[in-house]
Design an enzyme around this catalytic site. Structure first.
Site, PDB file in Angstrom:
ATOM      1  N   ASN A 220       5.688  89.599  53.995  1.00  0.00           N
ATOM      2  CA  ASN A 220       5.189  90.309  52.819  1.00  0.00           C
ATOM      3  C   ASN A 220       3.687  90.453  53.031  1.00  0.00           C
ATOM      4  O   ASN A 220       2.954  89.472  52.903  1.00  0.00           O
ATOM      5  CB  ASN A 220       5.488  89.513  51.541  1.00  0.00           C
ATOM      6  CG  ASN A 220       4.828  90.145  50.327  1.00  0.00           C
ATOM      7  OD1 ASN A 220       4.328  91.275  50.395  1.00  0.00           O
ATOM      8  ND2 ASN A 220       4.804  89.422  49.212  1.00  0.00           N
ATOM      9  N   TRP A 221       3.275  91.660  53.362  1.00  0.00           N
ATOM     10  CA  TRP A 221       1.862  91.858  53.707  1.00  0.00           C
ATOM     11  C   TRP A 221       0.963  92.006  52.486  1.00  0.00           C
ATOM     12  O   TRP A 221      -0.266  92.115  52.639  1.00  0.00           O
ATOM     13  CB  TRP A 221       1.712  93.084  54.622  1.00  0.00           C
ATOM     14  CG  TRP A 221       2.187  92.842  56.020  1.00  0.00           C
ATOM     15  CD1 TRP A 221       2.579  91.640  56.568  1.00  0.00           C
ATOM     16  CD2 TRP A 221       2.306  93.813  57.066  1.00  0.00           C
ATOM     17  NE1 TRP A 221       2.935  91.808  57.870  1.00  0.00           N
ATOM     18  CE2 TRP A 221       2.776  93.129  58.215  1.00  0.00           C
ATOM     19  CE3 TRP A 221       2.072  95.181  57.147  1.00  0.00           C
ATOM     20  CZ2 TRP A 221       3.007  93.785  59.425  1.00  0.00           C
ATOM     21  CZ3 TRP A 221       2.299  95.826  58.341  1.00  0.00           C
ATOM     22  CH2 TRP A 221       2.758  95.140  59.474  1.00  0.00           C
ATOM     23  N   LYS A 222       1.544  92.078  51.309  1.00  0.00           N
ATOM     24  CA  LYS A 222       0.737  92.201  50.089  1.00  0.00           C
ATOM     25  C   LYS A 222      -0.262  93.365  50.262  1.00  0.00           C
ATOM     26  O   LYS A 222       0.093  94.368  50.861  1.00  0.00           O
ATOM     27  CB  LYS A 222       0.054  90.866  49.770  1.00  0.00           C
ATOM     28  CG  LYS A 222       1.085  89.717  49.753  1.00  0.00           C
ATOM     29  CD  LYS A 222       0.562  88.423  49.258  1.00  0.00           C
ATOM     30  CE  LYS A 222       1.682  87.383  49.302  1.00  0.00           C
ATOM     31  NZ  LYS A 222       1.294  86.107  48.717  1.00  0.00           N
TER      32      LYS A 222
ATOM     33  N   GLU B  73       3.110  87.352  41.926  1.00  0.00           N
ATOM     34  CA  GLU B  73       1.854  88.087  41.694  1.00  0.00           C
ATOM     35  C   GLU B  73       2.081  89.265  40.762  1.00  0.00           C
ATOM     36  O   GLU B  73       1.200  89.631  39.981  1.00  0.00           O
ATOM     37  CB  GLU B  73       1.260  88.516  43.052  1.00  0.00           C
ATOM     38  CG  GLU B  73       0.708  87.309  43.793  1.00  0.00           C
ATOM     39  CD  GLU B  73       0.787  87.389  45.308  1.00  0.00           C
ATOM     40  OE1 GLU B  73       0.992  88.486  45.857  1.00  0.00           O
ATOM     41  OE2 GLU B  73       0.652  86.327  45.946  1.00  0.00           O
TER      42      GLU B  73
ATOM     43  N   GLY C 170      -0.153  80.935  49.233  1.00  0.00           N
ATOM     44  CA  GLY C 170      -1.532  81.182  49.669  1.00  0.00           C
ATOM     45  C   GLY C 170      -2.444  79.982  49.540  1.00  0.00           C
ATOM     46  O   GLY C 170      -3.655  80.104  49.678  1.00  0.00           O
TER      47      GLY C 170
ATOM     48  N   HIS D 293       8.006  89.416  42.424  1.00  0.00           N
ATOM     49  CA  HIS D 293       7.049  88.505  43.061  1.00  0.00           C
ATOM     50  C   HIS D 293       6.138  87.892  41.991  1.00  0.00           C
ATOM     51  O   HIS D 293       5.768  88.573  41.024  1.00  0.00           O
ATOM     52  CB  HIS D 293       6.213  89.249  44.113  1.00  0.00           C
ATOM     53  CG  HIS D 293       5.480  88.310  45.003  1.00  0.00           C
ATOM     54  ND1 HIS D 293       4.312  87.692  44.614  1.00  0.00           N
ATOM     55  CD2 HIS D 293       5.769  87.839  46.248  1.00  0.00           C
ATOM     56  CE1 HIS D 293       3.912  86.886  45.596  1.00  0.00           C
ATOM     57  NE2 HIS D 293       4.775  86.957  46.591  1.00  0.00           N
TER      58      HIS D 293
ATOM     59  N   GLU E 133       9.954  81.072  45.488  1.00  0.00           N
ATOM     60  CA  GLU E 133       8.558  80.890  45.883  1.00  0.00           C
ATOM     61  C   GLU E 133       7.824  80.111  44.792  1.00  0.00           C
ATOM     62  O   GLU E 133       7.420  80.696  43.784  1.00  0.00           O
ATOM     63  CB  GLU E 133       7.871  82.249  46.063  1.00  0.00           C
ATOM     64  CG  GLU E 133       8.516  83.140  47.096  1.00  0.00           C
ATOM     65  CD  GLU E 133       7.536  84.190  47.621  1.00  0.00           C
ATOM     66  OE1 GLU E 133       7.331  84.223  48.829  1.00  0.00           O
ATOM     67  OE2 GLU E 133       6.976  84.946  46.807  1.00  0.00           O
TER      68      GLU E 133
ATOM     69  N   GLY F 179       3.776  85.320  53.688  1.00  0.00           N
ATOM     70  CA  GLY F 179       2.581  86.096  53.392  1.00  0.00           C
ATOM     71  C   GLY F 179       1.578  85.991  54.532  1.00  0.00           C
ATOM     72  O   GLY F 179       1.708  86.636  55.570  1.00  0.00           O
ATOM     73  N   GLY F 180       0.582  85.132  54.365  1.00  0.00           N
ATOM     74  CA  GLY F 180      -0.541  85.030  55.294  1.00  0.00           C
ATOM     75  C   GLY F 180      -0.145  84.933  56.764  1.00  0.00           C
ATOM     76  O   GLY F 180      -0.737  85.611  57.613  1.00  0.00           O
TER      77      GLY F 180
ATOM     78  N   SER G 191       3.275  79.416  51.845  1.00  0.00           N
ATOM     79  CA  SER G 191       2.603  78.756  52.975  1.00  0.00           C
ATOM     80  C   SER G 191       3.559  78.409  54.118  1.00  0.00           C
ATOM     81  O   SER G 191       3.421  77.364  54.751  1.00  0.00           O
ATOM     82  CB  SER G 191       1.843  77.509  52.496  1.00  0.00           C
ATOM     83  OG  SER G 191       0.827  77.891  51.583  1.00  0.00           O
TER      84      SER G 191
HETATM   85  P1  13P Z   1       1.836  82.811  51.703  1.00  0.00           P
HETATM   86  O1  13P Z   1       2.808  82.697  52.878  1.00  0.00           O
HETATM   87  O2  13P Z   1       0.546  83.445  52.074  1.00  0.00           O
HETATM   88  O3  13P Z   1       1.701  81.501  50.992  1.00  0.00           O
HETATM   89  O4  13P Z   1       2.531  83.824  50.662  1.00  0.00           O
HETATM   90  C1  13P Z   1       3.840  83.612  50.277  1.00  0.00           C
HETATM   91  C2  13P Z   1       4.314  84.793  49.513  1.00  0.00           C
HETATM   92  O5  13P Z   1       3.909  85.025  48.398  1.00  0.00           O
HETATM   93  C3  13P Z   1       5.286  85.692  50.166  1.00  0.00           C
HETATM   94  O6  13P Z   1       5.804  86.594  49.266  1.00  0.00           O
END
Ligand code: 13P
Length: 246
Positions: free
Chosen positions: A9-11, A97, A170, A95, A164, A230-231, A209
């Protein structure tokens, strides 16, 4: 047997050029992986470029959001049909966010999930508690509410769940494999209440993470069927290691 499912998920990261560079490096590296569903979710602006490069490969495409109306006067919004048109098979919905910063509720998300499924998009549906909710003992109530409300009148076809915990996103703080398993088992129990035995076929991804050095122990847990990353999905070599978690 549930086939492992690993999605990036590149956000709000990567231009179209950066997306192309990633995919051109990543595809050859994972070409031989045939036992994992691999998905990339770039921002909307990169979907078309990614869709062209991923066509006919072993990597699928996902959007990160959509609106539930088919079309109309909804400035700035994007429909399921538009996403499908760019070669995307999935959409991430719910999500944390989106829930936290854009006020998306279970009821609102349920409309999106239904619209995505009706249009033929598969859904990666995210749930998870905040740290306050966990610390105040509300974690299980929250997860239950998100499952029951978000998936009301939705069947299991084309559905993937992502747990999640918001406190692990993050932050570098990963849920321990035991915490993840406890939550995933609870999620599966809730899914069983709704779907009966079909709940055993649903993949439940862990997100928060996930890194190359912790993915294997998370994936070893019986109810952890994949990861939403994500990251650590922003660099091809890091995401390659996660996809090759075995
Ligand atoms: P991180 O892997 O950066 O913690 O993000 C997780 C996430 O929100 C994937 O949707």
């Amino acid at each position: 047997m549930r086939r492992p499912f690993i999605s990036a998920n590149w956000k709000m990261y990567k231009t179209t050029g950066e997306t192309r560079d990633f995919i051109n490096a990543f595809l050859p590296a994972v070409k031989s992986v045939s036992d994992v569903d691999i998905v990339l979710a770039p921002p909307f602006t990169s979907l078309a470029a990614a869709g062209e490069l991923l066509k006919g490969t072993n990597v699928d495409l996902s959007a990160q959001n959509m609106y539930f109306e088919a079309e109309g006067a909804y400035t700035g919004e994007i429909s399921a049909k538009m996403i499908l048109d760019l070669g995307s098979k999935y959409v991430i919905l719910g999500h944390s966010e989106r829930r936290q910063y854009f006020g998306e509720t279970d009821e609102f998300l349920n409309k999106k999930v239904k619209a995505a499924r009706a249009a033929g998009l598969s859904v990666i549906f995210c749930i998870g508690e905040t740290l306050d909710e966990r610390n105040s003992g509300k974690m299980f109530d929250i997860i239950k509410r998100q499952v029951v409300g978000g998936l009301k009148d939705v069947d299991t076809n084309g559905l993937v769940i992502a747990y999640e915990p918001v406190w692990a996103i993050g932050t570098g703080v990963t849920a321990t494999p035991e915490q993840a398993q406890e939550a995933h088992k609870f999620v599966r129990d809730q899914l069983r209440n709704v779907y009966g035995d079909k709940a055993d076929d649903l993949r439940i991804l862990y997100g928060g993470s996930v890194k190359p050095d912790n993915v294997k122990e998370l994936m070893a847990k019986p109810d952890v069927d994949g990861a939403l990353v994500g990251g650590a999905s922003l660099k091809p070599d890091s995401f390659e290691k996660i996809v090759k978690f075995r």
